[in-house]
Design a protein around this motif. Structure first.
Motif, short mmCIF file in Angstrom:
data_model
loop_
_atom_site.label_atom_id
_atom_site.label_comp_id
_atom_site.label_asym_id
_atom_site.label_seq_id
_atom_site.Cartn_x
_atom_site.Cartn_y
_atom_site.Cartn_z
N LEU A 92 18.62 -39.96 -30.12
CA LEU A 92 20.04 -39.63 -29.96
C LEU A 92 20.97 -40.59 -30.69
O LEU A 92 22.08 -40.22 -31.06
CB LEU A 92 20.41 -39.59 -28.48
N LEU A 93 20.55 -41.84 -30.86
CA LEU A 93 21.45 -42.82 -31.47
C LEU A 93 20.95 -43.31 -32.83
O LEU A 93 21.66 -44.01 -33.52
CB LEU A 93 21.61 -44.03 -30.56
N ASN A 94 19.70 -42.95 -33.15
CA ASN A 94 19.07 -43.50 -34.35
C ASN A 94 18.89 -45.01 -34.24
O ASN A 94 18.83 -45.71 -35.24
CB ASN A 94 19.87 -43.15 -35.61
N CYS A 132 12.54 -42.55 -35.07
CA CYS A 132 13.86 -42.25 -35.64
C CYS A 132 13.75 -41.35 -36.86
O CYS A 132 14.64 -40.53 -37.11
CB CYS A 132 14.56 -43.54 -36.08
N LEU A 133 12.67 -41.51 -37.62
CA LEU A 133 12.59 -40.86 -38.93
C LEU A 133 12.76 -39.35 -38.85
O LEU A 133 13.46 -38.75 -39.66
CB LEU A 133 11.25 -41.20 -39.61
N ASP A 134 12.08 -38.71 -37.89
CA ASP A 134 12.24 -37.27 -37.75
C ASP A 134 13.01 -36.89 -36.50
O ASP A 134 13.58 -35.81 -36.43
CB ASP A 134 10.86 -36.59 -37.75
N GLY A 135 13.03 -37.78 -35.52
CA GLY A 135 13.71 -37.47 -34.26
C GLY A 135 15.21 -37.35 -34.45
O GLY A 135 15.84 -36.40 -33.97
N TYR A 136 15.80 -38.30 -35.16
CA TYR A 136 17.25 -38.27 -35.35
C TYR A 136 17.69 -37.06 -36.19
O TYR A 136 18.62 -36.35 -35.80
CB TYR A 136 17.72 -39.59 -35.96
N PHE A 187 8.73 -33.54 -43.66
CA PHE A 187 8.78 -34.80 -42.92
C PHE A 187 9.99 -35.63 -43.34
O PHE A 187 10.35 -35.66 -44.52
CB PHE A 187 7.49 -35.61 -43.13
N GLY A 188 10.61 -36.27 -42.34
CA GLY A 188 11.80 -37.05 -42.63
C GLY A 188 13.06 -36.22 -42.52
O GLY A 188 14.16 -36.73 -42.56
N LYS A 189 12.89 -34.88 -42.42
CA LYS A 189 14.07 -34.02 -42.29
C LYS A 189 14.13 -33.37 -40.92
O LYS A 189 14.85 -32.40 -40.72
CB LYS A 189 14.02 -32.93 -43.37
N GLY A 190 13.30 -33.87 -40.00
CA GLY A 190 13.34 -33.31 -38.66
C GLY A 190 12.15 -32.43 -38.38
O GLY A 190 12.28 -31.36 -37.82
N ASP A 191 10.96 -32.86 -38.78
CA ASP A 191 9.76 -32.11 -38.46
C ASP A 191 9.26 -32.53 -37.08
O ASP A 191 9.10 -33.72 -36.82
CB ASP A 191 8.68 -32.40 -39.51
N PRO A 192 9.02 -31.56 -36.18
CA PRO A 192 8.57 -31.92 -34.83
C PRO A 192 7.29 -32.73 -34.84
O PRO A 192 7.10 -33.60 -33.99
CB PRO A 192 8.33 -30.56 -34.15
N ARG A 193 6.40 -32.45 -35.81
CA ARG A 193 5.16 -33.22 -35.85
C ARG A 193 5.42 -34.68 -36.19
O ARG A 193 4.68 -35.57 -35.79
CB ARG A 193 4.19 -32.61 -36.87
N GLY A 194 6.48 -34.93 -36.92
CA GLY A 194 6.87 -36.30 -37.24
C GLY A 194 7.46 -37.01 -36.04
O GLY A 194 7.63 -38.24 -36.06
#
Lengths: 506, 146
Positions: A83-85, A96-100, A293-300
């Motif tokens: 949520l905050l990165n 943070c990489l994919d979660g944010y 990956f890095g753009k919001g992939d759930p596996r990441g």
């Protein structure tokens, strides 16, 4: 007795109402602490140790409470990452990489749910690994004599900097400082006073609980003041959860792979949770990345979360079986055991079988509690993030001081705590790692005892330290642990930095 | 700049020498000298600390930036406030001391004076009753005791 029946006995301990209560309290507190940016598992456990201690909880209850806090904080770390990165601690960085990016795309709730499921899988599989591996390792370690133990302690310090360690000499220096603090007090075997300068308060040495709270919690407050004073954190709003079975199935393989990798990284000396989540993420990326990956992939999100939770449980294997913690938080847990007069190591599995298996069973229970807490109740933890740290940090500091004061009702301990806080601040500025200091304070007496024991048995012949295959093996690993990071460290750090930069470019 | 490590390394080198020298001065324990006495391990430690300090002096890392001096003064004031809390907890009592220190810290972290005071007073009262009545750990009442 075989492992299964011991584990069943453990469940008999872990499923009493009292144990479940402590597991639930620990899980909630841990998640709260982990969710706060800047406070990680080591801080969380450090703040709660004096409380558990001054409440006079039984060893089993205290350990259940603190291992749940540990697991909970590993779970909670992902909330501020997504949520905050802002990662709550180093292992949460990869999340943070994919979660944010997922949160930015309006999928914050999905990212939180997936990371909770992955965390559960990571912890659960690693706890099974612990059940299988710990008794074997404990049995093996029974063959250790004093000289092997001395080599083992040396190995623990040598590998503490980890594969990613920056300056190995600073790790050594920190270890020496910790061991030096441990040498203050009356020498147990001869009664000679060492470095007490005749001060009565120093006869029993310096209490490591005070040092831990000072070095971790108080120095964190000072850092927080310096960095964030005043500024509010912008948080991404959480959408309504829309998670289908298909979404969950999609991330399962990544979670399982991450769990196993994380467990292995946790068990290995010097690797730890940071490497666990890093390796899980990079391998998953290599395995299944088609540019998402890095753009919001759930596996990441799933892979590093499973990895860091797996590593957290894996790190308990050497801590419980050998008495050698591999990470900051396990060092803090070890401090707890030592202050309860329980010496971890191979004998623990024989002398305190009830306790060990009770705690392991409690970890299974705690995992289910955490999963149940984290899916439906994640909103409550998210709310907490909106309380500005300018109110929260002072209160956390107050709770830490109250815990310290309650241990012996002495204001002197509070002065020491503040002193260690200032030291911790300075050490962190010069990049001197804090964990070896704590570990040195903890392991110092035992390490010195095994050295003297070995040398007395051999009549002062120093070669005794290297005269068995086992001890030569341990010394070799220790030397490798000291030298390898100087070669590999810069490479891994460069890769981690690149992963971060490429994410920012997108 | 690479000053931090050099200065710190020198301080640690002095510590290593002082610590090692002190270890050689330990009185001979009852029963005479042993092959390994109370001084053996400390002397090893002073050597390790010495070597790593020299490494730090010879090959220092680049400095991390220190806070500007205004911030350092600010941090010192915060440290003093915590020391004052440690001093005050018994004679003045937990509640007033804690209320003051928490309010002060919140204020220094950027909260308004009114909100800081509310945070300080509420948290100290809640924690006092939680500890004294629920957890049964006696915190000193101090001046409020009559």
């Amino acid at each position: 007795m075989d492992t299964m029946s011991l584990l069943m006995q453990g469940f008999a301990v872990a499923l009493t109402p009292e144990s479940i209560m402590f597991a639930v309290i620990g899980a909630i507190l841990g998640t709260l602490i982990g969710a706060l940016p800047g406070l990680g598992p080591a801080n969380g456990v450090a703040i709660l140790i004096p409380l558990a201690f001054s409440l006079g909880l039984s060893p089993t209850s205290s350990l259940i409470l603190l291992t749940s806090v540990y697991a909970g904080a590993m779970y909670g770390g992902r909330i501020s990452s997504i949520l905050l990165n802002i990662p709550g601690d180093e292992p949460a960085m990869m999340t943070c990489l994919d979660g944010y990016p997922m949160a930015v795309k309006g999928k914050a709730a999905e990212a939180l749910a997936i990371s909770a499921i992955a965390s559960f899988i990571g912890s659960f599989i690693a706890t099974i690994g612990l059940v299988i591996l710990a008794p074997i390792l404990a049995k093996f370690a029974l063959r250790f004599g004093p000289s092997e133990y001395f080599a083992l302690f040396a190995l623990a310090f040598a590998t503490l900097g980890g594969i990613t360690g920056k300056n190995q000499f600073k790790t050594l220096m920190a270890a020496a400082i910790g061991l030096m603090i441990a040498s203050v007090g009356i020498d147990i075997s001869t009664g000679v006073q060492r470095f007490t300068f005749g001060t009565l308060e120093l006869f029993e040495g310096v209490d490591f609980i005070i040092a831990i709270v000072g070095l971790f919690a108080i120095s964190e407050l000072l850092f927080f003041l310096e960095r964030h004073a005043g500024d509010g954190l912008k948080q991404i709003a959480v959408n309504k959860l829309k998670l289908s079975a298909k979404d969950i199935i999609q991330v399962l393989p990544a979670s399982f792979r991450g769990a196993v990798l994380g467990f292995v990284a946790g068990v290995l000396p010097g690797a730890g949770a940071s490497l666990g989540s890093f390796v899980s993420y990079t391998l998953e990326k290599r395995f299944s990345d088609k540019g998402e990956f890095g753009k919001g992939d759930p596996r990441g999100v799933a892979a590093p979360e499973a990895g860091n939770n797996g590593a957290a449980s894996g790190a308990l294997v050497p801590m419980l079986t050998l008495g050698v913690p591999g990470s900051g938080t396990t060092a803090v847990l070890l401090a707890m055991l030592v202050s309860l007069n329980i010496s971890p190591g191979p004998m623990l599995f024989q002398q305190n079988a009830d306790l060990v298996w009770g705690v392991i069973a409690a970890m299974f229970v705690g995992n289910f509690v955490l999963l149940l807490l984290n899916i439906p109740m994640v909103g409550i933890f998210v709310k907490l993030l909106s309380i500005p740290p300018k109110y929260l940090m002072p209160i956390v500091t107050l709770i830490a001081s109250v815990g310290i004061y309650s241990v012996s009702h002495s204001a002197l301990d509070l002065y020491f705590m503040v002193g260690f806080g200032v030291l911790g601040y300075i050490f962190r500025k010069i990049d001197i790692p804090l964990v070896p200091i704590i570990l040195g304070m903890l392991l110092g007496p035992e390490m010195e005892k095994s050295l003297r024991h070995a040398l007395v048995l051999s009549d002062g012949d120093w070669t005794v330290l290297f005269n068995s295959g086992l001890s030569i093996g341990l010394w070799t690993v220790a030397m490798l642990g000291l030298i390898l990071p100087m070669i590999i460290g810069p490479m891994v750090r460069a890769k981690m930095a690149r992963a971060k930069i490429s994410e920012k470019d997108d | 700049m690479r000053i931090n490590d050099r200065v710190f390394g020198m301080l640690m080198l002095i510590l290593a020498v002082a610590y090692g020298w002190e270890a050689t001065q330990f009185p001979i324990p009852f029963g005479g000298h042993e092959s390994v006495g109370p001084e053996t391990f400390p002397i090893m430690l002073s050597i390790i600390l010495g070597i790593s300090s020299i490494y730090m002096i010879v090959r220092p890392d680049p400095d991390e930036k220190w806070a500007p001096s205004a911030m350092l003064i600010e941090l010192s004031i915060v440290v003093l406030a915590m020391l004052a809390f440690a001093w005050a907890i018994e004679p003045v009592g937990f509640m007033p001391a804690a209320a003051l220190v928490v309010s002060f810290l919140s204020w220094r972290m950027g909260a308004s004076i009114a909100k800081s005071l509310i945070t300080g007073v509420t948290s100290s009262v809640v924690i006092f009753f939680l500890f004294n009545n629920v957890l049964e750990l006696a915190l000193p009442l101090g001046l409020l005791e009559f």
